[in-house]
Enzyme design. Sequence first.
Site, PDB file in Angstrom:
ATOM      1  N   ARG A  53      38.113  -0.781  88.234  1.00 11.87           N
ATOM      2  CA  ARG A  53      37.123  -0.501  87.191  1.00 11.87           C
ATOM      3  C   ARG A  53      35.882  -1.359  87.343  1.00 11.87           C
ATOM      4  O   ARG A  53      34.786  -0.971  86.910  1.00 11.87           O
ATOM      5  CB  ARG A  53      37.760  -0.728  85.807  1.00 11.87           C
ATOM      6  CG  ARG A  53      36.794  -0.549  84.653  1.00 11.87           C
ATOM      7  CD  ARG A  53      37.505  -0.555  83.306  1.00 11.87           C
ATOM      8  NE  ARG A  53      38.396  -1.691  83.137  1.00 11.87           N
ATOM      9  CZ  ARG A  53      37.996  -2.932  82.851  1.00 11.87           C
ATOM     10  NH1 ARG A  53      36.699  -3.206  82.738  1.00 11.87           N
ATOM     11  NH2 ARG A  53      38.879  -3.892  82.690  1.00 11.87           N
ATOM     12  N   TYR A 106      15.984   8.945  72.206  1.00 12.39           N
ATOM     13  CA  TYR A 106      16.967   9.989  72.494  1.00 12.39           C
ATOM     14  C   TYR A 106      17.916  10.113  71.304  1.00 12.39           C
ATOM     15  O   TYR A 106      18.419   9.111  70.788  1.00 12.39           O
ATOM     16  CB  TYR A 106      17.709   9.579  73.767  1.00 12.39           C
ATOM     17  CG  TYR A 106      18.858  10.428  74.208  1.00 12.39           C
ATOM     18  CD1 TYR A 106      18.742  11.808  74.349  1.00 12.39           C
ATOM     19  CD2 TYR A 106      20.077   9.826  74.531  1.00 12.39           C
ATOM     20  CE1 TYR A 106      19.812  12.566  74.774  1.00 12.39           C
ATOM     21  CE2 TYR A 106      21.154  10.580  74.971  1.00 12.39           C
ATOM     22  CZ  TYR A 106      21.025  11.953  75.084  1.00 12.39           C
ATOM     23  OH  TYR A 106      22.087  12.698  75.519  1.00 12.39           O
ATOM     24  N   ASP A 178      14.445   2.284  77.478  1.00 13.54           N
ATOM     25  CA  ASP A 178      15.042   3.421  78.186  1.00 13.54           C
ATOM     26  C   ASP A 178      13.999   3.936  79.175  1.00 13.54           C
ATOM     27  O   ASP A 178      12.960   4.464  78.792  1.00 13.54           O
ATOM     28  CB  ASP A 178      15.435   4.507  77.186  1.00 13.54           C
ATOM     29  CG  ASP A 178      16.183   5.664  77.847  1.00 13.54           C
ATOM     30  OD1 ASP A 178      16.015   5.878  79.060  1.00 13.54           O
ATOM     31  OD2 ASP A 178      16.917   6.373  77.139  1.00 13.54           O
ATOM     32  N   LYS A 203      20.129  11.890  85.367  1.00 14.06           N
ATOM     33  CA  LYS A 203      18.914  12.692  85.481  1.00 14.06           C
ATOM     34  C   LYS A 203      18.342  12.627  86.900  1.00 14.06           C
ATOM     35  O   LYS A 203      18.873  13.245  87.802  1.00 14.06           O
ATOM     36  CB  LYS A 203      17.895  12.222  84.435  1.00 14.06           C
ATOM     37  CG  LYS A 203      18.430  12.164  83.012  1.00 14.06           C
ATOM     38  CD  LYS A 203      18.992  13.494  82.529  1.00 14.06           C
ATOM     39  CE  LYS A 203      19.206  13.538  81.013  1.00 14.06           C
ATOM     40  NZ  LYS A 203      20.300  12.679  80.550  1.00 14.06           N
TER      41      LYS A 203
END
Length: 389
Positions: A53, A106, A178, A203
């Site tokens: 992880r 967002y 962001d 994105k």
Amino acid sequence: MSANDDAAPETRLIHTRAERLGRVTVNPPVERASTVLFRTEAALYGPKPTYGRMGLTVHRELEAAMCILEGARHTRLASNGLQACALGIASVVEAGGHLLFTDSAYGPTARFCEKRLKTMGVEAERFNPRIGAGIERLFRENTQAILLESPGSLTFEISDLPAIAEVAKKRGIRIVCDNTWGAGLHYQPLALGADISVQALTKYVVGHSDAFGGAVMTNELSLANKVANCSEDWGIGLAPDDAYLAIRGIRSLKTRLKAHEAAGLELARWLETRPEVASVIHPALPSHPDHALWKRDFTGANGLFAFVLKDYPAEAKKRFFEALSLFGMGFSWGGFESLIIPCDDQLTRSGTCWTRQKPGELMRVHVGLEAVSDLKADLEAGFAALNAA
């Protein structure tokens, strides 16, 4: 093999290699492993990643590339963009604190700020994204952080990050930005005064609509440790295959962004001439109210912008979407296919800087990598159906 530090970012992004065992390949190995085996107790409890992880070879390579992209010293990966935003914010606030966040954030990030942070004992307050240095009037004794997103989600306001950073640093208030739209290549929040930059790798970094990812970047070791500790406490990790797709996408990022930018600007200028369109909202157009700020702080654009349709009946708008064959109606953006969505149902705004007192519905467009002539023809078919209805 690696490029020297004087090479251009696009060169360094291609030639970045993490430490590898054995042969050096063009692409990093993908280790699909939860368990890492060690020969000694000292190695088992050593400083290197001891569990899958925490990331292995492909993750280290992606982290190094993101540092180059954002001008950062430290990167922490997350499984998606929202998780990266939440991780960045949670690393700089604590119970009893106050967060200021842009009204154009967002939607899911705004929801995290207003709902989840409340349960953590942190008060979140919206502010106008165009407030600039005037944000100082909103500071309280317990204000700990500011969240920016520039351009703003859906409505594309540009915030004056340097002006906000100047007044925030006097009070020791942290800034999280962001940077998904700027993608690192076109906007450098850390260089402009932000303490943390976050991206939804889903994105433009991935660029093919086939994987999720997020990243949190900073230049401060103390902040990097806070981000890492929060990430460990929350059990955050990025799947190795998604990390591989992100590092694959980052190699061609500049070339793709150039194509998205050119096509997006051509289509935006064309939409400005259409009688069906009330206004086009693209920071790189002189008609945008924040165009001067965009020119000062950004080095380019991409294929994501919006326009406001003139007032048409619901049935006419329905016919408009039905007539489109190339523009898909779907969430996300940054991939090779063009998308368009009506946005009014998504807008969760305070009304201080964006209202529904517009002539028609807000439409967000992502211009993919198709021929612009074909995209114009597709929209022309939609407009013809709109007018016929």
